[in-house]
Design an enzyme around this catalytic site. Structure first.
Site, PDB file in Angstrom:
ATOM      1  CD  GLU A  78       0.058   0.868   7.323  1.00  0.00           C
ATOM      2  OE1 GLU A  78       0.296   0.934   6.100  1.00  0.00           O
ATOM      3  OE2 GLU A  78       0.024  -0.218   7.936  1.00  0.00           O
TER       4      GLU A  78
ATOM      5  CG  HIS B  18       3.635   0.283   4.817  1.00  0.00           C
ATOM      6  ND1 HIS B  18       2.717  -0.639   5.264  1.00  0.00           N
ATOM      7  CD2 HIS B  18       4.810  -0.394   4.763  1.00  0.00           C
ATOM      8  CE1 HIS B  18       3.332  -1.795   5.472  1.00  0.00           C
ATOM      9  NE2 HIS B  18       4.589  -1.675   5.169  1.00  0.00           N
TER      10      HIS B  18
ATOM     11  CG  ASN C 182      -0.220   0.110   2.535  1.00  0.00           C
ATOM     12  OD1 ASN C 182       1.013   0.103   2.579  1.00  0.00           O
ATOM     13  ND2 ASN C 182      -0.968   0.205   3.618  1.00  0.00           N
TER      14      ASN C 182
HETATM   15  C1  GLP Z   1       6.698  -4.298   6.980  1.00  0.00           C
HETATM   16  C2  GLP Z   1       7.797  -3.355   7.427  1.00  0.00           C
HETATM   17  C3  GLP Z   1       8.295  -2.487   6.301  1.00  0.00           C
HETATM   18  C4  GLP Z   1       8.544  -3.330   5.080  1.00  0.00           C
HETATM   19  C5  GLP Z   1       7.249  -3.949   4.636  1.00  0.00           C
HETATM   20  C6  GLP Z   1       7.365  -4.746   3.365  1.00  0.00           C
HETATM   21  O1  GLP Z   1       5.441  -3.776   7.044  1.00  0.00           O
HETATM   22  N1  GLP Z   1       7.389  -2.516   8.508  1.00  0.00           N
HETATM   23  O2  GLP Z   1       9.477  -1.819   6.705  1.00  0.00           O
HETATM   24  O3  GLP Z   1       9.063  -2.521   4.058  1.00  0.00           O
HETATM   25  O4  GLP Z   1       6.851  -4.832   5.673  1.00  0.00           O
HETATM   26  O5  GLP Z   1       7.695  -6.070   3.650  1.00  0.00           O
HETATM   27  P1  GLP Z   1       8.253  -7.087   2.602  1.00  0.00           P
HETATM   28  O6  GLP Z   1       9.614  -6.602   2.259  1.00  0.00           O
HETATM   29  O7  GLP Z   1       8.297  -8.393   3.332  1.00  0.00           O
HETATM   30  O8  GLP Z   1       7.329  -7.096   1.462  1.00  0.00           O
END
Ligand code: GLP
Length: 269
Positions: free
Chosen positions: A142, A137, A135
């Site tokens: 968020e 973030h 999304n």
């Molecule tokens: C979590 C973390 C973020 C990260 C995101 C994406 O929500 N707080 O810092 O970037 O996940 O995760 P992934 O890299 O596993 O897709």
């Protein structure tokens, strides 16, 4: 904003690791910001290989982006545990120089306020590693997070809880709150690298690099930062207009420019 697109995550991770190695070769006591999630895994593996080859990171200080509220630090999915496993041990860092926000329910808000001061007192972050949520973030900021936000307790979007449920026994086990560095905090890093791989990140990546600068797409606020490099695989880059040029045979590196007309933001190459 620089965009580097490679055929596979391992290749872009190696290049990102070399950027980090160069930064801390010059500043062996500098501060590195680290992210959790699967996106930086290949980067940490590449850095671990460089450490095995002689890169010495033992003098650096590390600050993590975020932590769940309400998970004991010893929980395997607490970001204290993840950072220890993925970063501190493999990179042979001094554990006393690795900081993760405090997620204890009773004291999280108070500790969050002190976290930014601790970063400043350590000299400020030289280079921040980020992933990106589906999304948009960054950290746990968020959509709707203020661009000048500081480290604070935040409520997780339901889509984020769903995305992260793969790490927990049941979706209900995913905490509903976290402590996260704010967008303002993250933006104070001198340089930022964003790791993103896979087609499930393509929309978020497109919005971040070519979308309007808006708090509704937190990663788009990175367009306002003077030194951001996106390291992408082909799938994550598949919705970028930039990618058309990759198919023209250029080497996969561009300086992105502001695509969204009507934005007040200015952009250097
Ligand atoms: C979590 C973390 C973020 C990260 C995101 C994406 O929500 N707080 O810092 O970037 O996940 O995760 P992934 O890299 O596993 O897709």
């Amino acid at each position: 904003m620089k965009v580097i697109i490679r055929d596979d995550p391992a290749t872009s991770a190696k290049e990102a690791a070399l950027q980090i190695a160069a930064t801390f070769h010059n500043e062996p006591h500098g501060v590195l910001g680290v992210a959790t999630g699967s996106s930086p895994h290949a980067l940490y593996a590449a850095l671990t290989a460089l450490v095995a080859d002689g890169l010495d990171l033992s003098g650096i200080t590390v600050f993590a982006l975020d932590e769940y509220v309400g998970l004991d630090p010893s929980h395997p999915q607490s970001y204290h545990s993840v950072i220890d496993r993925d970063v501190t041990v493999p990179l042979r860092l001094d554990p006393s120089q690795v900081f993760v926000p405090e997620g204890n329910v009773a004291s999280a808000a108070h500790a969050a306020a002190a976290y930014d001061s601790a970063i400043s007192e350590a000299g400020g972050i030289l280079l921040q590693i980020l992933g990106i949520g589906t999304n948009g973030h960054i950290g746990f900021n968020e959509p709707g997070s203020p661009r000048d936000s500081r480290t604070r307790v935040v409520r997780l979007a339901e889509s984020t809880r769903t995305d992260n449920s793969r790490f927990f026994a049941t979706p209900a086990d995913v905490p509903s709150e976290a402590v996260s560095q704010g967008i303002g905090t993250i933006s104070e890093a001198l340089a930022i690298i964003v790791m993103a791989n896979g087609s499930h990140k393509a929309e978020a990546v497109r919005d971040a690099i070519e979308g309007c600068v808006t708090e509704e797409s937190p990663a788009s606020l990175l367009q306002l930062h003077p030194d951001v490099t996106f390291y992408l695989d082909r799938d994550a880059a598949s919705l970028l207009r930039l990618d058309d040029r990759a198919r023209d045979g250029r080497d996969g590196e561009w300086s992105a420019r502001m695509w969204c007309t009507g934005s007040s933001a200015s952009m250097s190459s």
